[in-house]
Design a protein around this motif. Structure first.
Motif, PDB file in Angstrom:
ATOM      1  N   ALA A 108       1.197  -0.864  -0.294  1.00 54.11           N
ATOM      2  CA  ALA A 108      -0.309   0.021  -0.287  1.00 54.11           C
ATOM      3  C   ALA A 108       0.599   1.552   0.087  1.00 54.11           C
ATOM      4  O   ALA A 108       0.345   2.634  -0.796  1.00 54.11           O
ATOM      5  N   ARG A 109       1.929   1.160   0.685  1.00 57.35           N
ATOM      6  CA  ARG A 109       2.531   2.244   0.441  1.00 57.35           C
ATOM      7  C   ARG A 109       3.626   2.586  -0.284  1.00 57.35           C
ATOM      8  O   ARG A 109       3.846   3.417  -1.127  1.00 57.35           O
ATOM      9  N   LEU A 110       3.869   1.364  -1.417  1.00 55.01           N
ATOM     10  CA  LEU A 110       4.745   2.179  -2.845  1.00 55.01           C
ATOM     11  C   LEU A 110       3.830   2.092  -3.515  1.00 55.01           C
ATOM     12  O   LEU A 110       4.216   2.921  -4.372  1.00 55.01           O
ATOM     13  N   ALA A 111       1.899   1.543  -3.228  1.00 55.56           N
ATOM     14  CA  ALA A 111       1.011   2.355  -4.428  1.00 55.56           C
ATOM     15  C   ALA A 111       0.390   4.045  -3.845  1.00 55.56           C
ATOM     16  O   ALA A 111       0.593   4.283  -4.305  1.00 55.56           O
ATOM     17  N   GLN A 112       0.659   3.931  -2.911  1.00 54.50           N
ATOM     18  CA  GLN A 112       0.725   5.528  -2.379  1.00 54.50           C
ATOM     19  C   GLN A 112       2.416   6.605  -2.088  1.00 54.50           C
ATOM     20  O   GLN A 112       1.595   8.039  -2.949  1.00 54.50           O
ATOM     21  N   GLY A 113       3.356   6.523  -2.603  1.00 51.00           N
ATOM     22  CA  GLY A 113       4.482   6.582  -2.759  1.00 51.00           C
ATOM     23  C   GLY A 113       4.181   6.980  -4.864  1.00 51.00           C
ATOM     24  O   GLY A 113       3.965   8.389  -5.220  1.00 51.00           O
ATOM     25  N   VAL A 114       3.728   6.568  -5.246  1.00 50.28           N
ATOM     26  CA  VAL A 114       3.830   6.577  -6.908  1.00 50.28           C
ATOM     27  C   VAL A 114       2.493   7.366  -7.131  1.00 50.28           C
ATOM     28  O   VAL A 114       2.710   8.158  -7.753  1.00 50.28           O
ATOM     29  N   ALA A 115       1.311   7.907  -6.010  1.00 50.74           N
ATOM     30  CA  ALA A 115       0.049   8.428  -6.483  1.00 50.74           C
ATOM     31  C   ALA A 115       0.586   9.492  -5.645  1.00 50.74           C
ATOM     32  O   ALA A 115       0.846  10.356  -6.752  1.00 50.74           O
ATOM     33  N   ALA A 116       1.903   9.812  -4.571  1.00 48.77           N
ATOM     34  CA  ALA A 116       2.143  10.957  -4.009  1.00 48.77           C
ATOM     35  C   ALA A 116       2.963  11.811  -5.515  1.00 48.77           C
ATOM     36  O   ALA A 116       3.345  13.193  -5.659  1.00 48.77           O
TER      37      ALA A 116
END
Length: 489
Positions: A108-116
């Motif tokens: 989830a944090r990797l995906a959140q990083g892509v969004a950010a």
């Protein structure tokens, strides 16, 4: 026939605040999680190495996405990319908060990083698109304040959430993004300009792969530093530099053939101030990003402060940074690079004095002694980050604003990765060598961060001198005018 952006958008200032709130959330998530790592590790029964990926995985995905996402915004419209990315950030924040185990939390944090990383370049590009002249300087001043303050207040906000939310408080570090992000999303739909500043084109997939591989090779050893990654995969550093060299050669080839490069080489060679500003930012963030982890280690592990008290101890820096950045945005057009030169001098003086005071002051009064020096450092930092963003991006053509903003922030993230790996690493090495002398460890580590800022100051002084020489060539000395008038009289 007038272009749509010839007339200022009447909603531009309200739209700016929407983008700043979203940007604040994404940048805050780089540092806010660090104070919650111990409670995450206990709550999820995870190893120290795996829980470290909650921080480093986000930073890695963030950096890898920036330039490509900026190019997407240039091609398909900043509003569209911003809103899609913000919606994804909200969804993955909720997923991170609800994660039952460390594996799903890291995903989830990797995906959140892509969004950010997809949101960040749209912020600076939308400022380029919506504002002109002196207003652009003020807008970039607020944006710079957001960048500086979000990093500085991360430990304080994280500590406050943990203090209020109890044993499972780490989940609220992610959940808090959901209502704020949802509100920003609704306001963004209403206020962000619908005009796309670029046009549909080709994404340059070879450039995407080369740039991504180069950044990954440079950042991965730093991300794995706590587990000895630098020693194991040190060869990725020269490999990454070679790949980035190949990326530059490829982009020049695409530009020569009238193609659409991912990052136009003209940004570095022809756009006044861009290369200098990007280099200065990368060097500055080596010291700026690294010191926050060092302060957290010193106050929490060395002095026994709670996460909240540790955050409060560095609040004077955040207050000074926010105050100075808002004012500096109004002064940058008049003072130019001199503003960042004196800002760097002030932040180096403030942090250098802080290092000395924390080394010499008694433990029970160290935070109080350091507070005035941290305030001076914060005032200096506010005169560095926001003016440098303004001067780096102000001459960038609007059609390239997304990719240019993404590349600038990629440099900041790379510098930040170096700092957050090197300075805490030096802190631990000093502890081992001095038998747990936390005062000496914090002094040496923060002092090394100041040394990195000295490199940034050197770049700023050289650019300042070049600016003064250029102005002198354009404007003859006043005395020559007076002699001419006297002869005519």
């Amino acid at each position: 026939m007038h272009r749509p952006d010839d007339h200022p958008d009447p909603n531009r200032w309200r739209a700016l605040w929407v983008t700043l709130v979203a940007g604040f959330m994404t940048l805050l998530d780089v540092t806010i999680v660090a104070v919650a790592l111990p409670s995450m590790q206990r709550g999820l029964h995870a190893s120290a190495a795996s829980v470290q990926w909650v921080v480093s995985g986000y930073a890695l995905a963030f950096a890898l996405t920036l330039v490509t996402a900026g190019r997407f915004g240039d091609m398909f419209g900043r509003r569209r990319v911003f809103l899609v990315a913000l919606a994804a950030f909200v969804v993955f924040s909720a997923a991170a908060g609800a994660a039952p185990g460390i594996e799903l939390l890291v995903v989830a944090r990797l995906a959140q990083g892509v969004a950010a990383g997809s949101i960040a370049p749209q912020n600076s590009a939308l400022i380029q698109q919506m504002f002109r002249g002196a207003e652009r300087g003020r807008a970039f001043g607020l944006f710079g304040a957001t960048v500086g303050v979000s990093s500085a207040v991360g430990p304080l906000v994280g500590g406050l959430i943990l203090a209020l939310a109890g044993p499972e408080g780490w989940r609220w570090i992610f959940y808090v993004n959901v209502p704020i992000g949802a509100l920003a999303l609704l306001l963004g739909f209403r206020l962000l300009p619908r005009v796309a500043s670029g046009g549909r084109g080709h994404l340059d997939p070879v450039g995407v792969v080369l740039l991504g591989a180069g950044i990954l090779a440079l950042m991965l050893p730093l991300v794995l530093a706590e587990g000895g990654g630098v020693g194991r995969v040190w060869w990725l550093f020269p490999a990454g530099l070679l790949v980035l060299f190949a990326f530059v050669r490829w982009e020049r080839r695409v530009a020569r053939r009238d193609g659409q490069p991912l990052l136009d080489p003209g940004l570095l060679t022809e756009t006044r101030g861009y290369a200098t500003g990007a280099g200065l930012a990368a060097l500055y963030f080596v010291g700026f990003s690294g010191v926050w982890l060092v302060f957290a280690l010193f106050f929490q592990n060395g002095l026994g402060f709670s996460p909240l008290l540790s955050g409060l101890a560095v609040t004077p820096f955040a207050v000074g940074s926010a105050t100075a950045a808002a004012v500096a945005g109004r002064l940058v057009d008049r003072l130019g690079r001199a503003l960042t030169v004196w800002g760097l001098v002030a932040v180096m003086l403030g942090l250098g004095t802080t290092a000395l005071l924390l080394w010499l002051a008694p433990s029970d009064r160290a935070a109080w002694f350091a507070a005035p020096a941290l305030l001076v450092g914060g005032l200096g930092s506010g005169c560095v980050i926001s003016p440098n963003i303004t001067m780096t991006l102000r001459d960038v053509p609007v059609r390239m604003a997304g990719a240019a903003g993404g590349a600038l922030q990629t440099g900041q993230r790379l510098g930040g990765a170096v700092g957050t790996a090197a300075l805490p690493g030096l802190f631990y090495l000093t502890l081992n060598a001095t038998h747990d002398d936390y005062h000496e460890a914090v002094a040496l580590s923060v002092g090394s961060g100041v040394a990195a800022m000295l490199c940034a100051l050197t770049v700023a002084v050289l650019d300042w001198r070049r600016d003064r020489s250029d102005r002198a060539r354009r404007c003859p000395p006043e005395t020559s005018h007076s002699h001419t008038h006297a002869g005519q009289g």
